[in-house]
Scaffold this motif. Structure first.
Motif, mmCIF file in Angstrom:
data_model
loop_
_atom_site.group_PDB
_atom_site.id
_atom_site.type_symbol
_atom_site.label_atom_id
_atom_site.label_comp_id
_atom_site.label_asym_id
_atom_site.label_seq_id
_atom_site.Cartn_x
_atom_site.Cartn_y
_atom_site.Cartn_z
ATOM 1 N N THR A 1 92.944 50.822 31.084
ATOM 2 C CA THR A 1 92.292 50.282 29.892
ATOM 3 C C THR A 1 92.394 51.226 28.699
ATOM 4 O OG1 THR A 1 90.145 51.102 30.625
ATOM 5 C CG2 THR A 1 90.688 48.845 31.202
ATOM 6 N N ARG A 2 93.210 52.257 28.827
ATOM 7 C CA ARG A 2 93.502 53.024 27.623
ATOM 8 C C ARG A 2 94.850 53.709 27.768
ATOM 9 N NH1 ARG A 2 90.452 58.240 25.795
ATOM 10 N NH2 ARG A 2 92.308 58.210 24.491
ATOM 11 N N THR A 3 95.349 54.145 26.640
ATOM 12 C CA THR A 3 96.600 54.870 26.610
ATOM 13 C C THR A 3 96.302 56.361 26.708
ATOM 14 O OG1 THR A 3 97.578 53.163 25.251
ATOM 15 C CG2 THR A 3 98.640 55.328 25.192
ATOM 16 N N THR B 1 85.084 47.884 36.772
ATOM 17 C CA THR B 1 85.695 48.945 35.967
ATOM 18 C C THR B 1 85.361 50.277 36.613
ATOM 19 O OG1 THR B 1 83.791 49.321 34.534
ATOM 20 C CG2 THR B 1 85.335 47.621 33.837
ATOM 21 N N SER B 2 86.264 51.204 36.487
ATOM 22 C CA SER B 2 86.005 52.548 37.004
ATOM 23 C C SER B 2 87.041 53.487 36.389
ATOM 24 C CB SER B 2 86.086 52.568 38.535
ATOM 25 O OG SER B 2 85.677 53.830 39.027
ATOM 26 N N THR B 3 87.185 54.639 37.008
ATOM 27 C CA THR B 3 88.217 55.574 36.558
ATOM 28 C C THR B 3 89.057 55.970 37.764
ATOM 29 O OG1 THR B 3 86.683 57.410 36.913
ATOM 30 C CG2 THR B 3 86.853 56.569 34.682
ATOM 31 N N ILE C 1 100.507 57.016 30.289
ATOM 32 C CA ILE C 1 100.004 55.708 30.696
ATOM 33 C C ILE C 1 99.646 54.953 29.427
ATOM 34 C CG2 ILE C 1 97.957 54.572 31.683
ATOM 35 C CD1 ILE C 1 99.624 55.394 33.936
ATOM 36 N N ARG D 1 92.087 59.099 39.094
ATOM 37 C CA ARG D 1 92.634 60.424 38.765
ATOM 38 C C ARG D 1 93.931 60.256 37.976
ATOM 39 N NH1 ARG D 1 93.448 63.862 44.000
ATOM 40 N NH2 ARG D 1 93.911 65.402 42.406
ATOM 41 N N ARG E 1 90.631 61.830 33.915
ATOM 42 C CA ARG E 1 90.276 60.523 34.455
ATOM 43 C C ARG E 1 90.776 59.434 33.510
ATOM 44 N NH1 ARG E 1 90.110 62.990 38.317
ATOM 45 N NH2 ARG E 1 88.355 63.448 39.700
ATOM 46 N N LYS F 1 90.427 48.757 34.973
ATOM 47 C CA LYS F 1 89.616 47.581 35.304
ATOM 48 C C LYS F 1 90.450 46.635 36.152
ATOM 49 C CE LYS F 1 90.726 44.593 31.335
ATOM 50 N NZ LYS F 1 90.248 43.954 30.114
ATOM 51 N N PRO G 1 90.441 55.421 32.554
ATOM 52 C CA PRO G 1 89.632 54.222 32.791
ATOM 53 C C PRO G 1 90.504 53.037 33.196
ATOM 54 C CG PRO G 1 89.826 54.630 30.443
ATOM 55 C CD PRO G 1 90.496 55.783 31.133
ATOM 56 N N MET H 1 97.734 51.464 27.716
ATOM 57 C CA MET H 1 96.749 50.429 27.946
ATOM 58 C C MET H 1 97.458 49.186 28.460
ATOM 59 S SD MET H 1 93.955 49.017 25.226
ATOM 60 C CE MET H 1 94.990 48.042 24.123
#
Lengths: 967, 159
Positions: B153-155, B48-50, B133, B52, B103, B107, B105, B135
């Motif tokens: 991993t998120r909206t 997992t990371s972030t 974006i 731009r 940022r 995965k 998130p 999820m």
């Protein structure tokens, strides 16, 4: 007015001045303030990036009455005179000040004599209303004092003030009236000539007719630039504890232990903010800027203060710091013209009671300048408007609801809370940046607004303040300073790639997920259920309560979005129990939010609840609705928790930037997109610390070690495996950080091994170079609102007492999630929130406040529910000594749940354990074997209530939860 | 015999795996066995990371903004104060009137070989997406040639 200030601040500084003041401490600014009303060109030079950064920012904040200085001395005269002027000055400048009186405590016949001498000296010095109190009269005044009080010297005129606020206020008024403050300006030479003194600085020379040397610790060095050496400054360091506001109650007045020839006493006092300050020590040091704290001296403070006021709880510490007194080799203040250098005035050796004397030092020096030939002509604009010498600042914290509402109606920036601990608004932060002496660093904002001064020590507000600073000052995050030059916070953005190599990605859209819809009714007066906090607990409680037929729900959330801390927990490992799959934090949060998406539950984001009364009247504030009130028939508390800070574990050493709580660091890295350093050490092996160890390694910050004071790790075993072992990060058990080094930014930490009593083993110290230290040293349920509502907290959990699962002892209050007790897993939080929703729904239905599917009827004030305590008809569950805490603390009688769920934590680990529940009449009702029981992991047991029933149980019988080593 | 801690669920079983016989003990569920055997042959992790993310502000928002800027509240110009306190700090590295940077998130959609994590992190450094974006959106369907997709991993509809 703002316009005028900008002009004077930005016009090119001319090289001539009537008076140059060297030093922006409380002495220098007092002189500057006293000169503000005259038609003079006055320049104040300060070597640091703000005023008040020397002894002024780290002292006791006591306005001494004046019985201490030797009679006839200048010190005696200026102390008593300064004390007399302080109240009016603070009123003019809108500086918090309180005349709380002081007591010097005698505990022996010898000390009685010293007190008698002090009394006589005080009378000679002209201290008003001074008297000696008997032991009884002393204890009447200060009931928490040690019982062995003999007598005391009571000085009603002593007071407490915020020293830096006073200093900044005087500097602001000076600047507003045309005075010039040159920060980061170092004096390198003073050359005397016929026309005056040429002041050489790193920012150009100034020809001054008069120079006032108010350089504090450096006043001997400044003096020696112009004249042969005369006096010498002998820096003396004093260390302090600053404790939480809940400790402020132990001292009504300033309490001094009696000084003796052998030991200098300590003082215990409430600060002007209501915290408790304890200290200082006294130690002659060589480095004038070494404001470190030391383990020995902090220990000394605890010992001395506890013998004076025994109930002080040092685990409520929020900060240790030290300040350096500019003592000199003279007994008295040195305020005089320098005979061999015409135009130079020394104002040096202003040791204690310098703060108390400061309101008198300014006028005294002005008079000295006049006698030296300085023409004092009143400024015409001040003659027209004397209010120009006054100041008024907005302090939302101190305002009544009416004042708050009217302030918000003028500017809604005062409706957005930036610092929740001290109730500081965005408007106040921006005011500080636009003040006559602009705040330019995180700590400068703190000194002006109190934001970050409270129990979380900036964990919540610092990212927001950093954003406001970056915006207002047009600077990059890398240029944001914690404090002095060099105390940078960030090393750059995360995900730095050369612009040309960036791939703009064409995203493949997922199927059908719509955004969250938040509704904001314009006027809110009443609701069936209010939920405080929209993290995992609040969201789960809302959706379950809705499913239970409670439709009139308002959720209050202080952040701009729901999800709480999950939004920054971008790693996986959530949801296995609730959603039956492994999710990341943001995914879990989004699922939880989706469950209430198509309901008519109101979610108020960016909304701070300021107060909850025990009759469930909520006061909240946001930018859209301003300040508003909401009466709820039931309230579910779901505020979560906060992190323990450096203060809570009192690590000695210096106070550089680069020390973060793990959760704050997580926010910076994952949401704010800022890199927090390059080499890190992690203190504490709690889950957040472990997760952050892996995050730092992945993002390119090298983690050198994870240090844990206990003999076993605090976090889950799987996190040890996947966060430390995967990255070869050494886990040093039974080790702790014993010292922090680094002047502005962290340079290294010293670690050492500890024995079974957690005492440091001498000789095991090792220094590790690093610029970042993450603290993962525990979480504290965030229960300030709970306390305001009048609920009592269980010391063991840190949360409110509950009956059955989540029902608080005050009617209509329920609590779930980390506000009740700190959980390991979000799934457990969600399940507990479901229980809170059931119990709240049952309460609402039972009290007839809710008519399912008939929302219209839910209006008007609560009538049927009265304020009662739930305890009488319940059974207590008590933890044995081996158990740290148990939830719930009560079961209501008659027991009608079929299954009883109990959660608890143990104090030590067990390979094999026997968990036993006994009745206080010795009857065993439950026993379970369990292996691998660890303090770091919450334990849960479930059993049938029938086991409790026979023989009959009543409220006179307690249940005792115990754990023993099994076989 | 290799000892390891199972990372599949919070229980964290202590597993013992025999690399020659490929046997596993200490696991309380079949997922533990699968994990241990994979650890022996080809250990895998979810990364997992972030990345731009850039939000281009809409024209109507700009109009609203300038209207707000021209309004005077308590004697000083009102800026874009509805947002600034909540803008991601990273946006202030290159402030721009028409976009906000933050940022997002992300995965890997499945576990990836442990020895490829570094390559994935390198690849992640170069990614930029724009709002909106949701999820589950696939950012890249084969990250660093692992054959595994990188997903949001998120909206984030705006920043």
């Amino acid at each position: 007015m703002l316009f005028y200030m900008v002009i004077t601040m930005t016009k090119p500084s001319s090289d001539k001045a009537d008076v140059v003041i060297i030093g922006g401490g409380v002495v220098g600014t007092s002189i500057a303030y006293s000169l503000s009303c005259y038609d003079l060109r006055v320049i104040l030079l300060e070597k640091d990036n703000d005023v008040s950064l020397g002894a002024t920012r780290a002292n006791s904040g006591i306005v001494h009455a004046g019985y201490d200085p030797i009679p006839e001395s200048l010190m005696a005269r200026l102390n008593v005179e300064g004390n007399r002027r302080m109240s009016a000055l603070c009123k003019d400048l809108d500086v918090p000040f309180e005349t709380c009186g002081s007591l010097v405590i005698s505990r022996s016949e010898e000390e009685d004599q010293i007190i008698q001498q002090l009394y006589e000296r005080g009378i000679r010095n002209g201290v008003p209303e001074l008297k000696i109190l008997s032991a009884d009269a002393t204890l009447d005044r200060e009931p928490y004092l040690t019982r062995d009080v003999h007598s005391s010297l009571f000085a009603p005129s002593a007071g407490i003030v915020m020293p830096w606020t006073l200093c900044i206020a005087m500097a602001e008024v000076f600047a507003r009236n045309g005075g010039e403050i040159r920060l980061e300006t170092c004096v390198s030479g003073l050359n005397s000539s016929t026309s005056g003194i040429r002041v050489q600085t790193n920012r150009g020379d100034i020809n001054a007719r008069f120079v006032v040397n108010a350089a504090g610790l450096f006043s001997d060095e400044i003096h020696n630039m112009a004249d042969r050496p005369d006096f010498k400054i002998l820096p003396s360091r004093g260390e302090y504890y600053l404790l939480e506001k809940n400790q402020g109650k132990w001292a009504k007045s300033v309490i001094f232990s009696c000084p003796s020839p052998i030991t200098k006493g300590v003082l215990v006092a409430r600060t002007a903010h209501g915290n408790l300050i304890v200290g200082p020590t006294s130690e002659t040091i060589s480095d004038k800027e070494d404001t470190s704290t030391t383990a020995e001296k902090l220990h000394e403070i605890r010992e001395k203060a506890s013998s004076l006021v025994p109930c002080i709880n040092f685990s409520e510490n929020i900060r240790n710091y030290s300040g350096i007194r500019a003592n000199s080799d003279r007994h008295d203040f040195i305020i005089r013209r320098v005979p061999s250098v015409p135009g130079l005035i020394d104002v040096a050796g202003i040791k204690s009671p310098g703060l108390a004397a400061s309101p008198a030092i300014g006028p005294y020096v002005v008079d000295l300048l006049r006698r030296e030939g300085l023409q004092l002509q009143m400024n015409s604009s001040i003659l027209r408007d004397p209010n120009r010498l006054k100041r008024k600042v907005v302090r939302f914290h101190d305002m009544s609801p009416q004042e708050r509402a009217s302030l918000i109606s003028t500017d809604t920036r005062y409706a957005r809370m930036v610092c929740r601990c001290e109730t500081v608004t965005e408007g106040e932060i921006r005011d500080a940046i636009h003040a006559p002496l602009p705040a330019r660093t995180i700590d400068a904002i703190k000194r002006r607004t109190d934001a970050g001064l409270g129990r979380c020590q900036g964990g919540f507000c610092a990212p927001r303040i950093a954003a406001i600073l970056a915006e207002e000052l047009h600077i990059k995050p890398t240029d944001i300073l914690q404090d002095k030059e060099g105390s940078y916070l960030f090393t750059g953005p995360t995900k730095i790639a050369p612009e040309s190599t960036c791939d703009a990605v064409a995203v493949t859209k997922a199927d059908t997920i719509s955004g969250r819809t938040d509704s904001m009714p314009a006027e809110v007066k009443h609701c069936a259920l209010a939920i405080i906090g929209a993290g995992p607990a609040g969201l789960a409680a809302a959706s379950k309560a809705y499913a239970e037929g409670i439709t009139d729900i308002i959720v209050f959330e202080r952040d701009k979005e729901t999800g709480g801390i999950l939004n920054q927990c971008i790693h996986t490992g959530f949801g296995l129990r609730v959603y039956n799959e492994t999710l990341t934090g943001p995914e879990y949060a989004e699922r939880a939010a989706k469950e209430i998406e198509n309901t008519d539950i109101s979610i108020f984001t960016d909304t701070m609840v300021l107060d909850i009364r025990s009759d469930r009247l909520i006061t909240a504030v946001n930018r859209k609705d301003g300040l508003f009130f909401c009466h709820a028939d039931a309230i579910i508390l779901a505020m979560g928790c906060r992190e323990r800070t450096r203060g809570a574990i009192a690590i000695p050493g210096s106070r550089p930037s680069g020390i973060w709580t793990a959760g704050t660091a997580q926010r910076y890295m994952n949401i704010e997109g800022c890199m927090i350093g390059s080499q890190a050490v992690i203190l504490g092996s709690g889950d957040i610390g472990l997760i952050m160890a892996r995050r730092l390694m992945l993002e390119g910050i090298h983690v050198k070690a994870c240090v844990e004071v206990m003999p076993e790790p605090g976090g889950l075993s799987r996190n040890i495996a996947q966060c430390l072992e995967d990255f070869n990060i050494p886990l040093l058990l039974s080790h702790t950080v014993t010292e922090i080094k680094g002047k502005e930014r962290l340079e290294s930490v010293v670690i050492a091994q500890v024995d079974s009593k957690r005492d440091i083993i001498v000789g095991t110290e090792k220094e590790i170079t690093c610029d970042t230290l993450l603290l993962s040293v525990g979480l504290i349920p965030e229960n300030e609102l709970t306390k305001q509502a009048g609920l009592t907290l269980d010391k063991n959990t840190g949360g409110p007492y509950v009956v059955n699962a989540t029902t608080c002892l005050t009617d209509g209050f329920f609590a779930c999630g980390n506000v009740l007790h700190v959980h390991d897993l979000v799934d457990d939080v969600t399940l507990e929130a479901h229980k809170a929703a059931y119990e709240a729904a049952a309460f609402l239905k039972a009290n007839g406040n809710i008519h399912i599917d008939d929302k219209e009827s839910i209006s008007g004030p609560m009538s049927s529910v009265t304020h009662t305590q739930n305890t009488p008809n319940s059974l207590r569950i008590l933890p044995s000594d081996a158990i740290r805490y148990v939830i719930p603390q009560y079961l209501s009688l008659p027991i009608n749940n079929d299954i009883i769920d109990i959660s608890f934590r143990v104090r030590q680990s067990y390979e094999r354990a026997e968990i036993i529940i006994r009745r206080s009449d010795k009857l065993e009702v439950y026993r379970e074997r369990k292996s691998h029981v660890k303090p770091g992991e919450m334990q849960k047991i479930h059993f049938s209530s029938s086991m409790l029933m026979a023989p009959e149980i009543n409220q006179n019988v307690d249940l005792i939860l115990d754990i023993t080593e099994g076989n | 015999m290799r000892e390891m801690t199972c990372i599949v669920c919070p229980i964290g079983c202590q597993l013992r795996a025999d690399p020659t016989k490929m046997t596993v003990s200490g696991n309380r569920c079949p997922r533990g066995r699968k994990y241990a055997l994979e650890e022996l042959t080809s250990p895998r992790r979810t990364v997992t990371s972030t990345i731009r993310i850039i939000h281009y502000q809409k024209p109507e928002h700009d109009a609203q903004l300038s209207a707000m800027q021209s309004a005077l509240v308590s004697g000083r110009p009102m800026e874009d104060c509805d947002r600034s306190a909540f803008k991601p700090l990273v946006d202030f590295f290159c402030p721009s009137a028409n976009h906000i940077e933050g940022r997002l998130p992300v995965k890997t959609a499945q576990d990836v070989p442990k020895d490829r994590i570094e390559d994935i992190m390198q690849a992640i450094h170069h990614l930029v997406v724009t709002t909106p974006i949701h999820m589950g959106d696939v950012i890249i369907d084969n990250i660093a040639d692992t054959g595994v997709a990188l997903i949001a991993t998120r909206t984030l509809l705006e920043l």
